[in-house]
Design a protein around this motif. Structure first.
Motif, mmCIF file in Angstrom:
data_model
loop_
_atom_site.group_PDB
_atom_site.id
_atom_site.type_symbol
_atom_site.label_atom_id
_atom_site.label_comp_id
_atom_site.label_asym_id
_atom_site.label_seq_id
_atom_site.Cartn_x
_atom_site.Cartn_y
_atom_site.Cartn_z
ATOM 1 N N HIS A 54 6.055 82.729 2.944
ATOM 2 C CA HIS A 54 6.726 82.525 4.222
ATOM 3 C C HIS A 54 8.131 81.978 3.990
ATOM 4 O O HIS A 54 8.309 80.975 3.311
ATOM 5 C CB HIS A 54 5.923 81.562 5.096
ATOM 6 C CG HIS A 54 6.171 81.722 6.549
ATOM 7 N ND1 HIS A 54 7.373 81.374 7.142
ATOM 8 C CD2 HIS A 54 5.387 82.214 7.554
ATOM 9 C CE1 HIS A 54 7.304 81.630 8.433
ATOM 10 N NE2 HIS A 54 6.120 82.139 8.715
ATOM 11 N N LYS A 55 9.139 82.626 4.578
ATOM 12 C CA LYS A 55 10.532 82.233 4.363
ATOM 13 C C LYS A 55 10.965 81.061 5.226
ATOM 14 O O LYS A 55 12.066 80.531 5.042
ATOM 15 C CB LYS A 55 11.455 83.434 4.634
ATOM 16 C CG LYS A 55 11.326 84.547 3.599
ATOM 17 C CD LYS A 55 12.338 85.650 3.876
ATOM 18 C CE LYS A 55 12.270 86.732 2.808
ATOM 19 N NZ LYS A 55 13.271 87.814 3.068
ATOM 20 N N ASP A 75 17.227 83.102 12.129
ATOM 21 C CA ASP A 75 17.638 84.335 11.456
ATOM 22 C C ASP A 75 16.492 84.934 10.644
ATOM 23 O O ASP A 75 16.316 86.159 10.613
ATOM 24 C CB ASP A 75 18.845 84.077 10.553
ATOM 25 C CG ASP A 75 19.439 85.377 10.029
ATOM 26 O OD1 ASP A 75 19.749 86.262 10.854
ATOM 27 O OD2 ASP A 75 19.568 85.524 8.799
ATOM 28 N N ASP A 76 15.693 84.091 9.990
ATOM 29 C CA ASP A 76 14.529 84.591 9.253
ATOM 30 C C ASP A 76 13.493 85.175 10.199
ATOM 31 O O ASP A 76 12.874 86.208 9.903
ATOM 32 C CB ASP A 76 13.901 83.465 8.426
ATOM 33 C CG ASP A 76 14.755 83.043 7.252
ATOM 34 O OD1 ASP A 76 15.452 83.909 6.682
ATOM 35 O OD2 ASP A 76 14.749 81.852 6.902
ATOM 36 N N GLY A 134 14.726 88.553 11.367
ATOM 37 C CA GLY A 134 14.574 89.546 10.314
ATOM 38 C C GLY A 134 13.160 90.060 10.215
ATOM 39 O O GLY A 134 12.934 91.259 9.983
ATOM 40 N N LYS A 135 12.211 89.189 10.390
ATOM 41 C CA LYS A 135 10.798 89.562 10.258
ATOM 42 C C LYS A 135 10.254 90.235 11.512
ATOM 43 O O LYS A 135 9.710 91.340 11.460
ATOM 44 C CB LYS A 135 9.990 88.309 9.921
ATOM 45 C CG LYS A 135 8.492 88.547 9.713
ATOM 46 C CD LYS A 135 7.811 87.213 9.450
ATOM 47 C CE LYS A 135 6.310 87.355 9.350
ATOM 48 N NZ LYS A 135 5.635 86.044 9.274
ATOM 49 N N GLU A 192 7.350 81.127 15.170
ATOM 50 C CA GLU A 192 8.174 82.331 15.141
ATOM 51 C C GLU A 192 8.258 82.973 16.524
ATOM 52 O O GLU A 192 9.343 83.295 17.013
ATOM 53 C CB GLU A 192 7.602 83.307 14.102
ATOM 54 C CG GLU A 192 7.660 82.738 12.689
ATOM 55 C CD GLU A 192 6.735 83.449 11.725
ATOM 56 O OE1 GLU A 192 7.251 84.131 10.822
ATOM 57 O OE2 GLU A 192 5.505 83.321 11.862
#
Length: 273
Positions: free
Chosen positions: A60-61, A66-67, A70-71, A83
């Motif tokens: 998991h980032k 922004d992450d 992206g996902k 998220e």
């Protein structure tokens, strides 16, 4: 810098390409209203899976916006409450809704963790609970009114005021069961970083030891929990089917979770134990 500007900067809302997000969930821009908020939340839940694959894979980032974009937007993957909540909150703010980011205690009757991200969003002058990241739970917003009952894909849900606390309940048979409890105290971004760290790494977290993938639609709840595929309907019927390793990819795709070959191979190694 104004207080409002500081708040927006804390959540990096300008990071979000609103049109890309709306395209992801199949919605057009609409003037803020309770009806538009309902359609926006419903479209999000129907389009974006609830899933913890990256937690299980220990890749998991993080939950920086922004992450998350992206996902969930660019890669068309899903995620869990931090998220979903941060993405929806950013979109709602860019559309003109006042948003308050909150945290809830899951299963308060069992001393569950105070780790679930949820939202209070104002529309037509009324605060609404918007919980797009509660797995196969809420499909549409609920007005923050004591005793308000709203049908959620066929399952009645109720909000109950208890002093400074609000309790979200679900009707099961003839009883109301507490799902989570929350106050209207706004959180900061660092709060969710702490909650996410526990949720994604602690051995007692319900998300570190097994797959959890959930989808909700009208009259149907589908879940992959561990190695079992569970289908539930509002009439109380429930079907549980074991998912062997050779069926894992197909089951994930049925739940709209598409992994890379590398991710699937790594997940299968964990799945087989």
């Amino acid at each position: 810098m104004t207080l409002a500007a500081e708040k927006v900067d804390e959540w990096t809302v300008d990071t979000l390409d609103l049109d890309a997000y709306l395209g992801r969930i199949g919605q057009d821009r609409a003037k803020p209203s309770a009806a538009a908020l309902r359609e926006l939340a419903k479209a999000h839940v129907l389009a974006v899976p609830f899933e913890n694959v990256d937690v299980v894979l220990e890749q998991h980032k993080g939950i920086a916006l922004d992450d998350v974009i992206g996902k969930l937007v660019r890669r068309h993957r899903g995620g869990y409450c931090y998220e979903h909540g941060s993405l929806f909150a950013a979109a709602a703010e860019k559309l003109g809704y006042p948003v308050r980011r909150l945290v809830a205690r899951v299963q308060p009757q069992k001393n569950g963790p105070y780790t679930h991200m949820t939202l209070a969003i104002e529309a037509d002058g009324v605060q609404h609970l918007v919980d797009v990241g509660f797995g196969a739970g809420m499909l549409v917003p609920m007005p923050l009114v004591d005793g308000a009952v709203v049908d959620q894909a066929g399952w009645p849900h109720r909000l109950v005021a208890d002093g400074d606390w609000w309790r979200l309940q679900k009707k099961e048979d003839s009883d109301w069961t507490d799902l989570h409890a929350f106050t209207l105290t706004p959180m900061h971004r660092i709060d969710y970083e702490v909650y996410h760290h526990y949720t994604s790494t602690h051995p007692r977290s319900p998300f570190t030891g097994q797959l959890v993938v959930m989808r909700l639609e009208e009259g149907l709840s589908r879940k992959l929990v561990g190695t079992e595929f569970i289908v539930e309907r509002p009439d109380g019927t429930k079907e549980t089917t074991p998912v062997p390793p050779e069926r894992l990819d197909a089951t994930l795709r049925e739940l709209d979770v598409v992994l890379t070959e590398e991710e699937l191979a790594k997940l299968l190694t964990i799945y087989r134990g």
